[in-house]
Design a protein around this motif. Structure first.
Motif, short mmCIF file in Angstrom:
data_model
loop_
_atom_site.label_atom_id
_atom_site.label_comp_id
_atom_site.label_asym_id
_atom_site.label_seq_id
_atom_site.Cartn_x
_atom_site.Cartn_y
_atom_site.Cartn_z
N ARG A 62 0.87 -1.19 0.00
CA ARG A 62 0.00 0.00 0.00
C ARG A 62 0.90 1.23 0.00
O ARG A 62 1.63 1.46 0.95
N GLU A 63 0.84 2.01 -1.07
CA GLU A 63 1.76 3.13 -1.24
C GLU A 63 1.05 4.37 -1.77
O GLU A 63 0.07 4.27 -2.52
N ALA A 64 1.57 5.53 -1.41
CA ALA A 64 1.15 6.77 -2.05
C ALA A 64 1.84 6.83 -3.40
O ALA A 64 3.06 6.63 -3.50
N ILE A 65 1.07 7.08 -4.46
CA ILE A 65 1.66 7.02 -5.80
C ILE A 65 2.24 8.36 -6.26
O ILE A 65 2.87 8.44 -7.32
N GLY A 66 2.04 9.41 -5.46
CA GLY A 66 2.57 10.71 -5.85
C GLY A 66 1.77 11.39 -6.93
O GLY A 66 2.28 12.28 -7.63
N HIS A 67 0.52 11.02 -7.08
CA HIS A 67 -0.36 11.61 -8.08
C HIS A 67 -1.79 11.56 -7.56
O HIS A 67 -2.24 10.53 -7.03
N TRP B 279 -8.75 7.32 -3.91
CA TRP B 279 -8.56 8.54 -4.66
C TRP B 279 -9.46 9.62 -4.06
O TRP B 279 -10.66 9.67 -4.34
N GLY C 12 -7.28 1.19 -4.43
CA GLY C 12 -6.86 2.14 -3.41
C GLY C 12 -7.87 3.24 -3.21
O GLY C 12 -9.07 3.07 -3.44
N LEU D 80 -3.72 6.69 -2.74
CA LEU D 80 -3.07 5.52 -2.15
C LEU D 80 -3.45 4.32 -2.99
O LEU D 80 -4.63 4.13 -3.32
N TYR D 81 -2.47 3.48 -3.33
CA TYR D 81 -2.73 2.35 -4.20
C TYR D 81 -2.00 1.13 -3.68
O TYR D 81 -0.91 1.23 -3.11
N GLY D 82 -2.61 -0.06 -3.85
CA GLY D 82 -1.92 -1.24 -3.35
C GLY D 82 -2.59 -2.54 -3.74
O GLY D 82 -3.51 -2.58 -4.57
N SER E 92 -6.71 -5.37 -6.23
CA SER E 92 -5.87 -4.25 -6.62
C SER E 92 -6.71 -2.98 -6.58
O SER E 92 -7.79 -2.93 -7.15
#
Length: 320
Positions: free
Chosen positions: A41-46, A72, A70, A50-52, A68
């Motif tokens: 689970r990570e912040a995608i920087g966009h 938005w 997260g 959060l996506y994971g 899959s």
């Protein structure tokens, strides 16, 4: 392989189906037959997203796969659900892909089912007042599922933006239960069962606000740093969770464990109660708290259940 689009899931899987699937997989986990794999689970920087991935395998149902998706936070402005996800199921015998299934509604149903399972097994049998903290998209699913577990005669609720409580008031009116917007002090003093469903990074419900005998389902904390309740409340309570490893790392328990108020050994998997391996509530004055972190096996359980129904009624799209 099959595709089960998001649009066909509504009305296909009932709350009772979801409850049964989640309860069964919790017990399977306790028996050692089902295992969650490490969460990514990570912040995608966009888009502040959060996506994971969450994945696992249940040897009892043979549900193998991953979810899959997260969060938005800007989706609401686009008329979309903030939580977006897709579930992939694989054949446990061959590894071939079995199905691709819309995961948005299933995530809401399985999350509500998890708190409902905790209420069923841990709340006092005479619980009459349900307290709801939070009024986001998930809150109505939580409230509907919770109301089916006890003969609640009243609902009290709190939200930072009181106007959003209208969606909960509408559910209460629909099911014929009186509803009232209250302060957190009143909610804690009156509620026998409290469901927290917030996206918060600071405690909202304080220990002093909760009376003995209450059952609390903390359902909003699923990321490092998130927090719904004061750590001292966890120190007062008997603690239960879907998975201990997640509870201490990304769940509500993370803060109490980090402060040394709670040890991981004091947290009981809810599946162990369901499977008869550990006791649940032991007296009427005990505070019980379920830390619902959301495990991949829950997603696979409800996805497997909806796939069976979709194939049976012909709404699953078969490819190849």
């Amino acid at each position: 392989m099959y595709i089960v689009p998001e649009a066909v899931i509504d009305g296909l899987l009932t709350r009772a189906d979801s409850f049964q699937a989640v309860e069964a997989v919790f017990a399977s986990m306790a028996r050692g037959a089902a295992r969650n794999f490490p969460v990514i689970r990570e912040a995608i920087g966009h888009a502040d997203a959060l996506y994971g991935f969450k994945s696992g395998f249940d040897r009892e149902s043979l549900a193998l796969g991953l979810k899959s998706g997260g969060f938005w936070p800007g989706n609401a402005e686009r008329g979309l659900t903030n939580h977006q996800s897709t579930i992939f199921l694989f054949d446990a015998d061959t590894g071939q892909i079995k199905a691709v299934i819309g995961g948005n509604l299933l995530t809401a149903l399985r999350t509500a089912a998890a708190s409902a399972v905790s209420i069923h097994h841990l709340a006092r049998p005479d619980a009459e007042v349900l307290g709801m903290i939070g009024a986001g998209h998930q809150s109505t699913f939580q409230m509907r599922a919770a109301l089916e577990q006890r003969k609640f005669r009243r609902v009290v609720a709190w939200n930072r933006e009181p106007s959003m409580l209208d969606r909960l008031a509408a559910v209460a009116e629909e099911v014929g239960v009186p509803f009232e917007s209250v302060t957190l002090d009143r909610l804690g003093a009156e509620a026998d069962v409290i469901v927290t469903i917030l996206s918060s990074f600071a405690p909202v419900l304080m220990s002093a606000q909760v009376r003995p005998g209450t059952h609390i389902a903390c359902m909003g904390t699923d990321t490092r740093g998130k927090q719904e309740v004061e750590p001292e409340l966890l120190a007062r309570a008997r603690l239960f969770t879907d998975e201990v490893a997640q509870a201490v790392s990304i769940g509500e328990c993370q803060h109490a464990v980090a402060q040394g108020l709670v040890s991981p050994e004091a947290i009981t998997p809810l599946g162990a109660v369901i499977a008869g391996q550990q006791p649940g509530r032991q007296d009427e004055t005990e505070i019980t708290l379920f830390d619902g972190t959301g495990v991949g096996l829950q997603d696979l359980a409800v996805a497997n259940a909806v796939l069976i129904k979709a194939i049976k009624n012909g709404s699953a799209i078969k490819l190849g």
